[in-house]
Design a protein around this motif. Sequence first.
Motif, mmCIF file in Angstrom:
data_model
loop_
_atom_site.group_PDB
_atom_site.id
_atom_site.type_symbol
_atom_site.label_atom_id
_atom_site.label_comp_id
_atom_site.label_asym_id
_atom_site.label_seq_id
_atom_site.Cartn_x
_atom_site.Cartn_y
_atom_site.Cartn_z
ATOM 1 N N GLY A 69 6.953 -7.124 -5.026
ATOM 2 C CA GLY A 69 5.569 -7.417 -4.659
ATOM 3 C C GLY A 69 5.424 -8.067 -3.302
ATOM 4 O O GLY A 69 4.382 -7.969 -2.662
ATOM 5 N N TYR A 70 6.481 -8.733 -2.828
ATOM 6 C CA TYR A 70 6.449 -9.395 -1.522
ATOM 7 C C TYR A 70 7.554 -8.801 -0.654
ATOM 8 O O TYR A 70 8.710 -8.709 -1.078
ATOM 9 C CB TYR A 70 6.668 -10.900 -1.652
ATOM 10 N N ASP A 119 -1.646 -9.237 4.896
ATOM 11 C CA ASP A 119 -0.894 -8.358 3.986
ATOM 12 C C ASP A 119 -0.633 -9.052 2.659
ATOM 13 O O ASP A 119 -0.687 -8.429 1.586
ATOM 14 C CB ASP A 119 0.434 -7.944 4.627
ATOM 15 N N ALA A 130 -1.720 -7.953 -1.044
ATOM 16 C CA ALA A 130 -0.707 -7.816 -2.098
ATOM 17 C C ALA A 130 -1.106 -8.600 -3.333
ATOM 18 O O ALA A 130 -0.918 -8.143 -4.470
ATOM 19 C CB ALA A 130 0.651 -8.292 -1.582
ATOM 20 N N LYS A 137 -3.714 -6.690 -5.280
ATOM 21 C CA LYS A 137 -3.100 -5.549 -5.946
ATOM 22 C C LYS A 137 -2.284 -5.990 -7.153
ATOM 23 O O LYS A 137 -2.345 -5.385 -8.232
ATOM 24 C CB LYS A 137 -2.223 -4.794 -4.948
#
Length: 242
Positions: A74-75, A83, A87, A90
Amino acid sequence: MWKNYLYLALALFILTACDSDKPSSKPAVLVDTDKSVQRGDRPMSEAEATAMAVQTAIKEGLSSGKSFKEAIPGYQFGMQAEDIKKAHKKLARKGKVERFKSGRSREEGAYAYQLPVAGEALPIIFDFEYSEEAGLYAGKGLIRLEEGQNSTDVLNVTADLFNEWYGQPSFELPVHNYCKRYLWVEGNRLVDLACELDGVQVRFYNLEEGMPNLFEEKGKTPEKSKEEMELQLEEEPTPLTQ
């Protein structure tokens, strides 16, 4: 006749005694039979040997050519602040992070990453380090213990999860705060898992952007100076700002 033999024997005895008093022309050879001791050099402590081994692994990882974009699922390294916000939104839709709103504003708050361990979700809020040039290059988060939880148990189940993500740990370090401490070092990525007084801490680094000072931060300062302990990299990166 016998007197002549007596005088001859006496003369030979005197000459032999004089020769024995002369210094030998060959230097004395000293043999050190104790091979276990380096003369004039202090034995390396366990902490120093561990720090040296970790620095060697970091150097080998950087020279291996492996470069990982993903810090944790995820990162990604290189993300900018915008960003990371995208993230989070999401990941929130997928249930992988949970937003904690503050009382001051509905827009303010932090996102807690939900570590999927042992059939549960352990929340951890990360503080990220990033720059305009490198983007995201380091992160630090604390899994706070809830009532009835044991730091060793939380560390162990988190280590099991990281074994799935990163493989077996590169190092199992001496006990820190009554727990083991694990390091995963591969390519440009380093992940550090250790107990703190108020929980279990997770840290990750992009080694291409800096060298973390792992042991001084944990109160494990080697007896030798930092300069002596660090192996010189071909292109020495800028130290990470903690």
